[in-house]
Write a protein that holds these residues in place. Structure first.
Motif, PDB file in Angstrom:
ATOM      1  N   LYS A 107      91.945  92.861  20.519  1.00  0.00           N
ATOM      2  CA  LYS A 107      92.894  93.673  19.286  1.00  0.00           C
ATOM      3  C   LYS A 107      94.033  93.625  19.997  1.00  0.00           C
ATOM      4  N   LEU A 109      97.987  95.659  20.289  1.00  0.00           N
ATOM      5  CA  LEU A 109      98.554  97.017  20.504  1.00  0.00           C
ATOM      6  C   LEU A 109     100.101  97.060  20.837  1.00  0.00           C
ATOM      7  N   LYS A 111     103.645  98.867  20.722  1.00  0.00           N
ATOM      8  CA  LYS A 111     104.225 100.178  20.559  1.00  0.00           C
ATOM      9  C   LYS A 111     105.624  99.914  20.501  1.00  0.00           C
ATOM     10  N   HIS A 122      90.741 109.177  26.887  1.00  0.00           N
ATOM     11  CA  HIS A 122      89.363 108.783  26.093  1.00  0.00           C
ATOM     12  C   HIS A 122      88.830 107.965  26.853  1.00  0.00           C
ATOM     13  N   ASP A 124      86.326 104.537  25.988  1.00  0.00           N
ATOM     14  CA  ASP A 124      86.040 103.731  24.753  1.00  0.00           C
ATOM     15  C   ASP A 124      84.743 103.624  24.485  1.00  0.00           C
ATOM     16  N   GLY A 150     105.465 103.598  27.865  1.00  0.00           N
ATOM     17  CA  GLY A 150     103.898 104.085  27.690  1.00  0.00           C
ATOM     18  C   GLY A 150     103.086 103.154  28.189  1.00  0.00           C
ATOM     19  N   LEU A 152      99.697 101.828  30.194  1.00  0.00           N
ATOM     20  CA  LEU A 152      98.486 102.717  30.682  1.00  0.00           C
ATOM     21  C   LEU A 152      98.301 103.687  31.632  1.00  0.00           C
ATOM     22  N   HIS A 201      90.990 106.719  29.825  1.00  0.00           N
ATOM     23  CA  HIS A 201      92.335 106.321  30.038  1.00  0.00           C
ATOM     24  C   HIS A 201      93.333 106.785  28.858  1.00  0.00           C
ATOM     25  N   SER A 203      97.704 106.743  27.066  1.00  0.00           N
ATOM     26  CA  SER A 203      99.035 106.301  27.341  1.00  0.00           C
ATOM     27  C   SER A 203      99.987 107.254  26.812  1.00  0.00           C
ATOM     28  N   ARG A 212     106.367  97.525  23.766  1.00  0.00           N
ATOM     29  CA  ARG A 212     105.556  97.402  24.695  1.00  0.00           C
ATOM     30  C   ARG A 212     104.093  96.822  24.051  1.00  0.00           C
ATOM     31  N   LEU A 216      94.102  93.185  23.931  1.00  0.00           N
ATOM     32  CA  LEU A 216      92.926  93.677  24.796  1.00  0.00           C
ATOM     33  C   LEU A 216      91.467  93.119  24.223  1.00  0.00           C
TER      34      LEU A 216
HETATM   35  O1  AKG Z   1      97.343 100.249  25.199  1.00  0.00           O
HETATM   36  C1  AKG Z   1      97.099 101.434  25.379  1.00  0.00           C
HETATM   37  O2  AKG Z   1      98.259 102.235  25.515  1.00  0.00           O
HETATM   38  C2  AKG Z   1      95.920 102.170  25.214  1.00  0.00           C
HETATM   39  C3  AKG Z   1      94.873 101.740  24.294  1.00  0.00           C
HETATM   40  C4  AKG Z   1      93.727 102.171  24.317  1.00  0.00           C
HETATM   41  O3  AKG Z   1      93.502 103.336  24.996  1.00  0.00           O
HETATM   42  C5  AKG Z   1      92.366 101.890  23.679  1.00  0.00           C
HETATM   43  O4  AKG Z   1      92.515 100.761  23.018  1.00  0.00           O
HETATM   44  O5  AKG Z   1      91.425 102.380  23.869  1.00  0.00           O
END
Ligand code: AKG
Length: 258
Positions: A107, A109, A111, A122, A124, A150, A152, A201, A203, A212, A216
């Motif tokens: 995926k 992400l 920001k 949280h 995963d 922001g 991680l 983890h 952010s 940002r 992932l």
């Molecule tokens: O990229 C981030 O800041 C957090 C991503 C995350 O926590 C997740 O995908 O589970």
């Protein structure tokens, strides 16, 4: 790419930042691909806000936050497939997971500046629970990430607590686990943060003037089987390293979508 001590650090702490996994040309290709995904989604009105909802932030703050999030990025652009099986990634994964490594999903992400969404703390694991907990995330940084935009944060050693109770599968009690208590994992473009799916983890929001962007990938040992019939994504089961002794045991159920 990493030393025995680094693999020991991961085992103890549940995370490892590896510098310079991707070079600037590879990062540039992935940035271009991320931007193209966002543009294509906007053209067909599929550019939704993927920011997490919940009571971890006051509603007036939450409604301003934006996250551009898309799954299965290696089905959107070959730059991500090259990243998923990059020799530097494989070399780290073999030391953290073992000789046999399988992709679970991917995926991105993004920001955006000033209002990029936060992730409350949280694990995963509740999203895709497995028997042996070999699953880990490899979060590829496409921009320099720091506290302001922001980056991680992790709770070192938290993976040893095992699966924890989450608010509606999503996040931990934000008063007991505030984002600000997480250890900052500041990184540069091309660095990869590896963390186990049990490692707590999250952010903070992006309050800077810089984007940002992270991509992932989740990987696992192919002999670590899911315990629930959830989160079957495209590309799940692609072999990244070694062999799959149990090819027939777990298969995604694809559907034709009109
Ligand atoms: O990229 C981030 O800041 C957090 C991503 C995350 O926590 C997740 O995908 O589970």
């Amino acid at each position: 790419m990493i030393r025995v001590e680094d693999a020991e650090f991961y085992k103890e702490n549940g995370y490892l930042l590896v510098k310079g996994v991707f070079n600037s040309e590879e990062v540039a290709q992935m940035r271009k691909a991320v931007d193209a995904i966002i543009q294509r989604a906007a053209m067909v009105n599929r550019d939704e806000n993927a920011a997490w909802q919940g009571e971890f932030l006051p509603p007036e703050q939450l409604k301003k936050l934006v996250l551009k999030g898309f799954h299965d990025v290696h089905y959107h652009d070959a730059a991500f497939m090259r990243a998923a099986i990059h020799p530097n990634m494989v070399s780290v994964l073999e030391k953290l997971i073992g000789p046999n490594v399988q992709l679970h999903h991917s995926k991105m992400l993004v920001k955006p500046p000033e209002n990029g969404a936060a992730f409350p703390m949280h694990q995963d694991q509740p999203y895709f629970p497995h028997e042996k907990h070999t699953m880990l995330a490899a979060s590829i940084h496409l921009d320099n990430a720091d506290e302001e935009n922001g980056c991680l944060r992790v709770v070192p050693g938290s993976h040893k607590q095992g699966p924890m109770q989450h608010v509606g599968r999503h996040y931990l009690d934000h008063k007991a686990y505030p984002i600000s208590d997480g250890t900052l994992c500041e990184a540069e473009a091309g660095d990869v943060l590896f963390f186990n799916y049990l490692t707590i983890h999250g952010s903070s929001a992006n309050r800077s003037e810089r984007t940002r962007r992270n991509v992932l990938f989740q990987y696992r040992d192919p002999e670590d089987f899911p315990t629930q019939n959830v989160h079957f994504d495209w590309g799940m089961g692609l072999m990244i390293s070694g062999e799959n002794p149990n090819f027939d045991k777990v298969k995604p159920n694809y559907q034709i979508v009109e």
